[in-house]
Motif scaffolding. Structure first.
Motif, PDB file in Angstrom:
ATOM      1  N   LYS A  54      42.251  41.479  33.436  1.00 18.00           N
ATOM      2  CA  LYS A  54      43.144  40.663  34.192  1.00 18.00           C
ATOM      3  C   LYS A  54      42.232  39.466  34.515  1.00 18.00           C
ATOM      4  O   LYS A  54      41.072  39.533  34.902  1.00 18.00           O
ATOM      5  N   TRP A  55      42.779  38.507  34.636  1.00 12.76           N
ATOM      6  CA  TRP A  55      42.338  37.343  35.213  1.00 12.76           C
ATOM      7  C   TRP A  55      41.812  37.423  36.650  1.00 12.76           C
ATOM      8  O   TRP A  55      42.570  38.099  37.298  1.00 12.76           O
ATOM      9  N   PRO A  56      40.807  36.797  37.129  1.00 11.13           N
ATOM     10  CA  PRO A  56      40.649  36.620  38.558  1.00 11.13           C
ATOM     11  C   PRO A  56      41.723  36.500  39.463  1.00 11.13           C
ATOM     12  O   PRO A  56      42.491  35.431  39.318  1.00 11.13           O
ATOM     13  N   GLU A  57      41.954  37.172  40.451  1.00 12.20           N
ATOM     14  CA  GLU A  57      43.248  36.790  41.377  1.00 12.20           C
ATOM     15  C   GLU A  57      42.709  35.736  42.424  1.00 12.20           C
ATOM     16  O   GLU A  57      43.855  35.174  43.079  1.00 12.20           O
ATOM     17  N   GLN A  58      41.585  35.550  42.600  1.00 14.03           N
ATOM     18  CA  GLN A  58      41.235  34.461  43.429  1.00 14.03           C
ATOM     19  C   GLN A  58      41.418  32.932  42.850  1.00 14.03           C
ATOM     20  O   GLN A  58      41.117  31.877  43.354  1.00 14.03           O
TER      21      GLN A  58
END
Length: 448
Positions: free
Chosen positions: A399-403
Motif C-alpha cells: 500500500k501507498w503511505p498513509e501520510q
C-alpha cells in the motif's frame, strides 16, 4: 613531414630506452593490463544485460474520483453574510451548517412571503373548485335542455300525427257530406219532376228543398273544418321548427357559458400551478439561507470573511477537503510517449519526502518506489504541453503511505519492453523513441 621528399627517416623505437624496458618488466604493468582487459570484458558482457525501457513523468498526488478532490462551497443565491458556524481546520459532516446569509433582493424581503403565497394558492384552488362546480352545473343544465327538447319534439310530432288523422277524418266527413248533397239534390229534382207529373204533392218538394239546403249548409261547415285541420297540421310543423330553434338557442347559450367557465377554469388552473411553483421556490429559497456542507471533510480556507459582506450567486465561500478519498497520482508525459501508454499498464511511483534509490532500467532493484496502475489517459493536451495520466495504487503490491497529502510531488516511471543495454544506449545516443509497446492481454481460455 608531408612525405614529399625522398628522404625517409624511421622513428626511433622506444625499446632502446632502458626506462621503457624497466617498466615492461614490472609486475604492476601486467596487473594493470589484466584489470583493463577484465573491465573491458565485463563492460562488453554488461552491454548484453537486459534493460527495461521506461517513460518518465512528473506530477502530484491527487484523488481517484472527482468528487473526492478539494472543492469550493458556493452560494446558490445572493445574500449578505450574517453568521459563521465554523472556522478553518474544523471537521464538518455532510449537512452541517457552515454560515447563515440574509436576503438582499427586494422581491424576497417579505418575512411572510411563503405564507402569503400559500394563501394565494389556496384561494386560487378554491376558485378552481368553484369553476369545476359551475362546469358540472352547466353540463347538467345542457343535459336537461336536451331531454326537454326531445320531449317537446315528441309532443309536437304527436300533434302532427293528430292533425294528420283529423285531416283524414274531416276529409272523410266532407266526402260523406258531398255524397249527401248529391243524394239530396237528386231527390229534390225527382220530387220536382214527380210534382209536375202530379205524382208528388208540393209539400214533399218543400221538404226535399229544406233537406237540400241543410246539406248545402253542412258541407260548408265541413269544408271549414277540413281547412282548419290542415291549418293545425301546418301549425304543428311550424311548432317543431320553433322548438328546435328555441332549444338550439338554449343549448348554445348553455354551451357558451360552459366554455367560458372552462376557459376561466384552465386559466385559474395555470395560475394555481404558477403559485405552487412560486410557493415551492420560495420554500426552497428559505432553506438556502443556511449554507451547508455537501459532504464530510475539513474546512481548508474561508474565501469570504467578515459579517455583513454581500456575495453573489455562485460565489465560492470556502474550500473543503473530503475526509474519505481514494488516493491516486496524476502525472504528465510528453506527446511523443503517449502512444506507448496503455490503460492497465504497471507504473513505478516515488514520492517527495520518501527516501528512494531508483534504477529506471531495473525496477526490481529500485528502493522506496511503489507500484501503480494506469486507470485513465487524457486525450487532450494540457496547458503545460503534456498529456495527463491518472495512476491508481496497484492492489497486488504494498500500500501507498498513509501520510501522503493531496498535492504532494510524485515521480513516475512507466515500464515498457525489455531490451539489451547496448540497444538502449544506441537508441538514446541517436535520439530515437522507445520501441512501440503494447501489453499482451490473456484470452479468456488462458485465464481459465
Amino acid at each position: 613531414m608531408l612525405n614529399i621528399s625522398d628522404n625517409k627517416t624511421k622513428l626511433p623505437s622506444l625499446e632502446r630506452f632502458q626506462t621503457v624496458k624497466d617498466l615492461a618488466k614490472r609486475p604492476h604493468y601486467k596487473i594493470l593490463n589484466r584489470i583493463i582487459a577484465g573491465v573491458s570484458i565485463i563492460g562488453l558482457l554488461a552491454l548484453l544485460l537486459p534493460w527495461t525501457q521506461t517513460i518518465s513523468g512528473s506530477g502530484s498526488v491527487t484523488t481517484l474520483k472527482p468528487n473526492q478532490r478539494p472543492q469550493s462551497i458556493q452560494s446558490v443565491i445572493a445574500g449578505r453574510i450574517e453568521k459563521w458556524y465554523v472556522q478553518e481546520g474544523d471537521f464538518v459532516k455532510k449537512g452541517d451548517t457552515i454560515l447563515f446569509i440574509s436576503e438582499t433582493k427586494e422581491d424576497y424581503m417579505d418575512p411572510n412571503l411563503v405564507q402569503n403565497t400559500k394563501n394565494q394558492m389556496i384561494a386560487k384552488q378554491q376558485s378552481l373548485q368553484s369553476y369545476d362546480s359551475k362546469v358540472d352545473v352547466l353540463s347538467n343544465q345542457i343535459a336537461a335542455i336536451e331531454r326537454e327538447k326531445v320531449l317537446k319534439l315528441q309532443q309536437a310530432q304527436n300533434k302532427i300525427r293528430q292533425a294528420v288523422l283529423k285531416i283524414e277524418s274531416d276529409s272523410m266527413d266532407l266526402a260523406a257530406v258531398k255524397t249527401q248533397l248529391r243524394i239530396a239534390n237528386t231527390q229534390y229534382n225527382r220530387s220536382v219532376q214527380l210534382n209536375k207529373e202530379g205524382l208528388k204533392p208540393l209539400t214533399d218538394i218543400e221538404e226535399k228543398r229544406l233537406k237540400l239546403q241543410e246539406v248545402e249548409a253542412k258541407i260548408i261547415t265541413q269544408e271549414n273544418k277540413y281547412l282548419a285541420s290542415q291549418n293545425e297540421l301546418i301549425n304543428a310543423k311550424v311548432e317543431i321548427n320553433r322548438i328546435s330553434a328555441e332549444y338550439a338557442e338554449k343549448v348554445s347559450k348553455a354551451n357558451s357559458d360552459k366554455f367560458t367557465a372552462l376557459s376561466s377554469q384552465f386559466d385559474t388552473d395555470a395560475q394555481v400551478n404558477k403559485l405552487q411553483n412560486q410557493y415551492t421556490n420560495y420554500s426552497i429559497r428559505n432553506g438556502m439561507y443556511y449554507i451547508k456542507a455537501s459532504q464530510s471533510g475539513y474546512i481548508n480556507r474561508a474565501l469570504q470573511s467578515g459579517i455583513g459582506e454581500t456575495i453573489k450567486e455562485g460565489t465560492p465561500i470556502a474550500t473543503i477537503m473530503p475526509s474519505e478519498y481514494d488516493i491516486a497520482v496524476e502525472t504528465f508525459v510528453n506527446p511523443i510517449d503517449l502512444p506507448l501508454i496503455n490503460k492497465g499498464e504497471k507504473v513505478r511511483v516515488w514520492f517527495d519526502g520518501w527516501p528512494t534509490i531508483v534504477f529506471s532500467g531495473w525496477p526490481n532493484m529500485s528502493y522506496g518506489t511503489f507500484g501503480g496502475e494506469i486507470v485513465a489517459i487524457e486525450n487532450f493536451i494540457s496547458d503545460n504541453g503534456k498529456y495527463r495520466v491518472l495512476i491508481a495504487p496497484d492492489k497486488k503490491e504494498d500500500k501507498w503511505p498513509e501520510q501522503l497529502s493531496i498535492g504532494a510531488g510524485a515521480q513516475t516511471i512507466a515500464l515498457l519492453e525489455n531490451v539489451p543495454i547496448w540497444f538502449e544506449l544506441w537508441r538514446v545516443l541517436n535520439g530515437f523513441p522507445p520501441n512501440y509497446y503494447k501489453p499482451t492481454t490473456k484470452t479468456t481460455k488462458e485465464k481459465k
